[in-house]
Design an enzyme around this catalytic site. Structure first.
Site, PDB file in Angstrom:
ATOM      1  N   HIS A  18      -5.937 -12.721  -6.071  1.00  0.00           N
ATOM      2  CA  HIS A  18      -5.058 -13.014  -7.209  1.00  0.00           C
ATOM      3  C   HIS A  18      -4.172 -14.206  -6.880  1.00  0.00           C
ATOM      4  CE1 HIS A  18      -1.672 -11.230  -5.139  1.00  0.00           C
ATOM      5  NE2 HIS A  18      -2.220 -10.018  -5.104  1.00  0.00           N
ATOM      6  N   HIS A  21      -2.624 -14.633  -3.296  1.00  0.00           N
ATOM      7  CA  HIS A  21      -3.551 -15.121  -2.264  1.00  0.00           C
ATOM      8  C   HIS A  21      -3.849 -16.600  -2.485  1.00  0.00           C
ATOM      9  CE1 HIS A  21      -4.839 -10.782  -2.985  1.00  0.00           C
ATOM     10  NE2 HIS A  21      -4.258 -10.756  -1.797  1.00  0.00           N
ATOM     11  N   CYS A 126       2.465   4.703   6.919  1.00  0.00           N
ATOM     12  CA  CYS A 126       2.317   4.205   5.545  1.00  0.00           C
ATOM     13  C   CYS A 126       0.921   3.631   5.405  1.00  0.00           C
ATOM     14  CB  CYS A 126       3.362   3.135   5.227  1.00  0.00           C
ATOM     15  SG  CYS A 126       3.009   2.345   3.630  1.00  0.00           S
ATOM     16  N   CYS A 129       0.931  -0.131   4.322  1.00  0.00           N
ATOM     17  CA  CYS A 129       1.210  -1.109   5.393  1.00  0.00           C
ATOM     18  C   CYS A 129       0.207  -0.991   6.528  1.00  0.00           C
ATOM     19  CB  CYS A 129       2.597  -0.885   5.997  1.00  0.00           C
ATOM     20  SG  CYS A 129       3.954  -1.114   4.852  1.00  0.00           S
ATOM     21  N   CYS A 143       8.627   4.178   2.013  1.00  0.00           N
ATOM     22  CA  CYS A 143       8.323   2.826   2.502  1.00  0.00           C
ATOM     23  C   CYS A 143       8.978   1.843   1.537  1.00  0.00           C
ATOM     24  CB  CYS A 143       6.808   2.610   2.519  1.00  0.00           C
ATOM     25  SG  CYS A 143       6.377   0.859   2.612  1.00  0.00           S
ATOM     26  N   HIS A 146       6.101  -0.183  -0.442  1.00  0.00           N
ATOM     27  CA  HIS A 146       5.153   0.512  -1.314  1.00  0.00           C
ATOM     28  C   HIS A 146       5.770   1.634  -2.128  1.00  0.00           C
ATOM     29  CE1 HIS A 146       2.601  -1.617   1.614  1.00  0.00           C
ATOM     30  NE2 HIS A 146       1.855  -1.796   0.543  1.00  0.00           N
ATOM     31  N   LYS A 296       6.977  -7.468  -9.094  1.00  0.00           N
ATOM     32  CA  LYS A 296       5.886  -7.774  -8.174  1.00  0.00           C
ATOM     33  C   LYS A 296       4.545  -7.616  -8.906  1.00  0.00           C
ATOM     34  CE  LYS A 296       4.365  -6.784  -3.603  1.00  0.00           C
ATOM     35  NZ  LYS A 296       4.282  -5.883  -2.495  1.00  0.00           N
ATOM     36  N   LYS A 299      -1.943  -4.374  -9.245  1.00  0.00           N
ATOM     37  CA  LYS A 299      -3.070  -3.958 -10.065  1.00  0.00           C
ATOM     38  C   LYS A 299      -2.641  -2.845 -11.006  1.00  0.00           C
ATOM     39  CE  LYS A 299      -6.679  -2.483  -7.812  1.00  0.00           C
ATOM     40  NZ  LYS A 299      -7.897  -2.284  -7.054  1.00  0.00           N
TER      41      LYS A 299
HETATM   42  N1  MSP Z   1      -4.719  -8.219   5.985  1.00  0.00           N
HETATM   43  C1  MSP Z   1      -3.327  -8.426   6.063  1.00  0.00           C
HETATM   44  C2  MSP Z   1      -2.995  -9.696   6.788  1.00  0.00           C
HETATM   45  C3  MSP Z   1      -3.539  -9.828   8.172  1.00  0.00           C
HETATM   46  S1  MSP Z   1      -3.197 -11.362   8.846  1.00  0.00           S
HETATM   47  C4  MSP Z   1      -3.640 -11.259  10.423  1.00  0.00           C
HETATM   48  C5  MSP Z   1      -2.747  -8.510   4.661  1.00  0.00           C
HETATM   49  N2  MSP Z   1      -3.594  -8.790   3.674  1.00  0.00           N
HETATM   50  S2  MSP Z   1      -3.199  -8.938   2.107  1.00  0.00           S
HETATM   51  O1  MSP Z   1      -4.438  -9.049   1.391  1.00  0.00           O
HETATM   52  O2  MSP Z   1      -2.319  -7.904   1.710  1.00  0.00           O
HETATM   53  O3  MSP Z   1      -2.495 -10.313   1.999  1.00  0.00           O
HETATM   54  C6  MSP Z   1      -1.105 -10.473   2.084  1.00  0.00           C
HETATM   55  C7  MSP Z   1      -0.813 -11.930   1.863  1.00  0.00           C
HETATM   56  O4  MSP Z   1      -1.303 -12.351   0.578  1.00  0.00           O
HETATM   57  C8  MSP Z   1       0.664 -12.287   1.819  1.00  0.00           C
HETATM   58  O5  MSP Z   1       1.233 -12.424   3.097  1.00  0.00           O
HETATM   59  C9  MSP Z   1       0.596 -13.582   1.065  1.00  0.00           C
HETATM   60  O6  MSP Z   1       0.072 -14.575   1.866  1.00  0.00           O
HETATM   61  C10 MSP Z   1      -0.414 -13.272  -0.012  1.00  0.00           C
HETATM   62  N3  MSP Z   1       0.216 -12.620  -1.161  1.00  0.00           N
HETATM   63  C11 MSP Z   1      -0.150 -11.445  -1.734  1.00  0.00           C
HETATM   64  N4  MSP Z   1       0.653 -11.206  -2.819  1.00  0.00           N
HETATM   65  C12 MSP Z   1       1.528 -12.211  -2.966  1.00  0.00           C
HETATM   66  C13 MSP Z   1       2.502 -12.537  -3.932  1.00  0.00           C
HETATM   67  N5  MSP Z   1       2.782 -11.768  -4.954  1.00  0.00           N
HETATM   68  N6  MSP Z   1       3.166 -13.695  -3.768  1.00  0.00           N
HETATM   69  C14 MSP Z   1       2.904 -14.543  -2.749  1.00  0.00           C
HETATM   70  N7  MSP Z   1       1.985 -14.267  -1.837  1.00  0.00           N
HETATM   71  C15 MSP Z   1       1.324 -13.091  -1.866  1.00  0.00           C
HETATM   72  O7  MSP Z   1      -1.550  -8.339   4.534  1.00  0.00           O
END
Ligand code: MSP
Length: 661
Positions: A18, A21, A126, A129, A143, A146, A296, A299
């Site tokens: 999304h 990412h 959690c 997390c 948490c 979450h 935030k 989904k």
């Molecule tokens: N798999 C772990 C990360 C491991 S790194 C060694 C993880 N994955 S995640 O799919 O949850 O991705 C989190 C990351 O996605 C955030 O740190 C950020 O880079 C990005 N984002 C997810 N949602 C976001 C927002 N709403 N806003 C900005 N970035 C966001 O955690």
């Protein structure tokens, strides 16, 4: 040669990519391109995190094996990036053999030196997390991220002696003020480390509960759980321990994450690196969250912004510009289509797009599209002031981009864009042309075009596709490897005489405003009272064209229609008519010897910078007449809408003076 290594988090494969990412990955791509522009060798790493309970559960819910599920979602991420202009060096998956081997080698090394022990553990786990939360981290027993109650789990597990490295980490952070940036996150980590002893990190799950993970090399009844597996990806990708890339890139490694995974990256990872006998990375760059209407994205709330749809609506360049410009790095930002449209129209369609449109049109009108030699140009103090401003803006841009402050860097660049527009307005090339001051005219266009070239080049990391088009429109070949960014910081590089530029730009056509109905109707109400006094020669004061009570106009013969000379022209300048609120004096390039002056009733609906550079349809053979004492030679066609006014134009860029038929 200088080098640059940048990583994104590896994303969980339990949900589709999304906007959040996409943002992180676009930021990484922008940083990678920025360093490439300066001739550095770049390694840009992204990928997917595929082990753990979350994924095992999502796969089960989808009726697939974890491997099938991970393959499918990982591919969604990998295939999305090229559509957003992202060019990574390596896409890593934690299920790759090479990664599994590296994790096991790292575990064995840390275990052999006594930094991993087997112990009893009871803690608040959690699932969101994928880690145990400490008592201190819980907020009202939940948490904080979450908002769920962690499950209390008691079992025997393996632990990493993180506490052993706490003091060293604190000292490292204190000695290196930009190790974690921006500062608010550094402070957060310092206070965490100062607040008491770190608990050791539980790094395993028994295979009786979870099999979807990397087996511990020293106990096959356990798999390592998410963080000890995931974080290692950063060195797997570089071929640790002996890979050439590891030697070359690890010393300049920078990570990019959002604030949700600050602790694993700022505490777990550097202590793991210390235990492995490695230097910590150079910088951890932490950004905030994209929110949707202050909430935030999630989904379950159904407010997830889909990156491909956003790119389709605003173009990849428009989308990337918005994301980098709108979010102050480190802080949260709100996404809405309204704010995106407003920024697109103000910065890209008006400021930048119009600058290109009108200056290209002028270069064609006055010099047949081919730049004269600079030797014959009459440069003035205004030109050298602008050159100074261009260099200062470029240096600001560099200083901001190098430390990931993209929105500030773009602000600096827009100071130059606006100064270029002002330079055109203040020097009035159309008057210089009329008065035969060709040497001065040449200088004004040279300086402006050189500024535009600089803007386009420095925008390449942000919007590669549009920047390359802009440079092509300026007759400039571009390749990042040969771009001399250092020179851009030192001078305003002129386009050589003989350069041929394109006729029109039309890169950022205005987007429809999605303003709420209340705001959209406001100007219509305001205009009603004044409708009667709208002078002729301005756009027809017709009410909404759909009005049912409007009498149908009488039929005309084709021959009569043909009497109208309708032409497309480019607006060169816009100025108010003194004492008439709603009128503008608009000069339009209609491909004739000198620009047309048209008095038009547009002031109520458009700011001058929303008009200059745009292509409009003009009734070119309307009898000239004076309006409020100003001669008007033609009429600009527009449509009244319930919300205001829209201009008639062509669907693509056309040569000024083209006939409408
Ligand atoms: N798999 C772990 C990360 C491991 S790194 C060694 C993880 N994955 S995640 O799919 O949850 O991705 C989190 C990351 O996605 C955030 O740190 C950020 O880079 C990005 N984002 C997810 N949602 C976001 C927002 N709403 N806003 C900005 N970035 C966001 O955690």
């Amino acid at each position: 040669m200088n080098r640059f290594f940048i990583s994104t988090p590896i994303y969980y494969v339990n949900a589709k990519p999304h906007l959040g990412h996409a943002y992180t990955t676009i930021v990484a791509d922008c940083a990678a391109r920025f360093h490439r522009l300066f001739g550095e060798e770049v390694f840009f790493l992204t990928g997917t995190d595929e082990h753990g309970d979350k994924i095992a559960e999502a796969a089960k819910a989808a009726g697939q094996t974890p491997a099938q599920y991970a393959d499918a979602i990982s591919a969604l991420f990998r295939d999305m990036w090229p559509h957003l202009g992202i060019e990574y060096t390596r896409f890593i998956r934690t299920t790759e053999k090479e990664h599994v081997r590296t994790v096991q080698a790292a575990l064995q090394k840390v275990h052999d030196q006594g930094d991993i022990y087997f112990g009893d553990y009871g803690g608040h786990y959690c699932f969101g997390c994928e880690r145990f939360l400490t008592e201190k981290e819980l907020v009202d027993g939940l948490c904080p991220d979450h908002k769920t109650k962690p499950e209390y789990i008691a079992e025997k597990n393996y632990f990493f002696r993180m506490s052993r490295y706490q003091d060293r980490l604190l000292e490292h952070i204190r000695k290196n003020p930009d190790f974690i940036r921006p500062t608010q996150y550094r402070n957060e980590v310092i206070s965490l480390l100062e607040s008491g002893a770190l608990e050791d990190l539980c790094i395993s799950r028994p295979t009786s509960r979870l099999t979807w993970g990397v087996k511990l090399p020293f106990d096959e009844n356990y798999v390592t759980y998410v963080w000890f597996d995931a974080l290692i990806n950063y060195i797997t990708a570089l071929g640790w321990p002996n890979g050439e890339n590891f030697a070359a890139f690890w010393p300049c490694a920078q990570h990019l994450v959002a604030k949700d995974i600050l602790k694993p990256h700022a505490v777990f990872w550097p202590t793991m690196l210390m235990a492995l006998g490695l230097e910590p990375y150079r910088h951890l760059n932490v950004h905030g969250y994209w929110l949707v209407k202050d909430t935030k994205m999630s989904k379950s709330l159904g407010n997830v912004v889909e990156p491909r749809a956003m790119a389709q609506a605003f173009g990849v360049s428009g989308m990337r510009y918005f994301l980098l410009r709108e979010m102050t790095f480190g802080h949260d930002a709100s996404f809405s289509e309204e704010s995106m449209t407003a920024r697109f129209n103000a910065d890209l369609a008006n400021d930048l797009g119009n600058l290109f449109n009108r200056v290209l049109a002028m270069t064609h009108r006055y010099f047949g599209g081919v730049l004269p030699e600079t030797a014959g140009a009459d440069f003035s103090k205004e030109d050298s002031d602008l050159a100074g401003l261009a260099v200062a803006a470029a240096c600001n841009w560099r200083d901001m981009f190098v430390s990931m402050r993209f929105s500030k860097g773009l602000e600096a660049l827009w100071e130059l864009v606006r100064a270029l527009n002002k330079h055109v307005d203040a020097s009035a090339p159309w008057t210089l042309f009329k008065e035969g001051k060709t040497a001065r005219l040449s200088a004004v266009l040279h300086t402006t075009l050189a500024g535009m070239r600089k803007v386009a080049m420095l925008l390449w990391p942000v919007m590669p596709e549009a920047a390359e088009k802009m440079l092509a429109q300026l007759g400039q070949a571009f390749a990042p490897a040969t771009a001399d960014a250092a020179r851009e910081m030192a001078e305003l590089v002129m386009l050589p005489g003989g350069t041929r530029v394109e006729t029109a730009s039309a890169l950022f056509p205005r987007r429809e405003s999605l303003a709420s109905p209340e705001t959209a109707t406001a100007p219509a109400k305001a205009s009603k009272a004044k409708e009667k006094s709208l002078p002729a020669g301005a756009p027809a004061p017709a009410k909404d064209a759909r009005a049912k009570d409007a009498p149908a106009p009488a039929e005309v013969e084709f021959a009569d229609f043909q009497k109208l000379d309708l032409r497309l022209g480019t607006v060169l300048s816009v100025a108010p008519v003194p004492g008439a609120d709603r009128l503008y004096i608009v000069t339009v390039d209609l491909g004739e010897d000198s620009p047309r002056q048209v008095v038009a009733g547009l002031a109520e609906f458009f700011k001058p910078d929303e008009l200059s550079g745009r292509q409009v349809v003009v009734v070119a053979n309307l009898k000239p007449r004076k309006l409020r004492g100003v001669m008007s030679h033609g009429m600009i066609l527009a449509v009244r809408t319930s919300g205001g006014m829209e201009l008639l134009t062509a669907s693509g860029a056309v040569v000024p003076g083209s006939r409408v038929s």
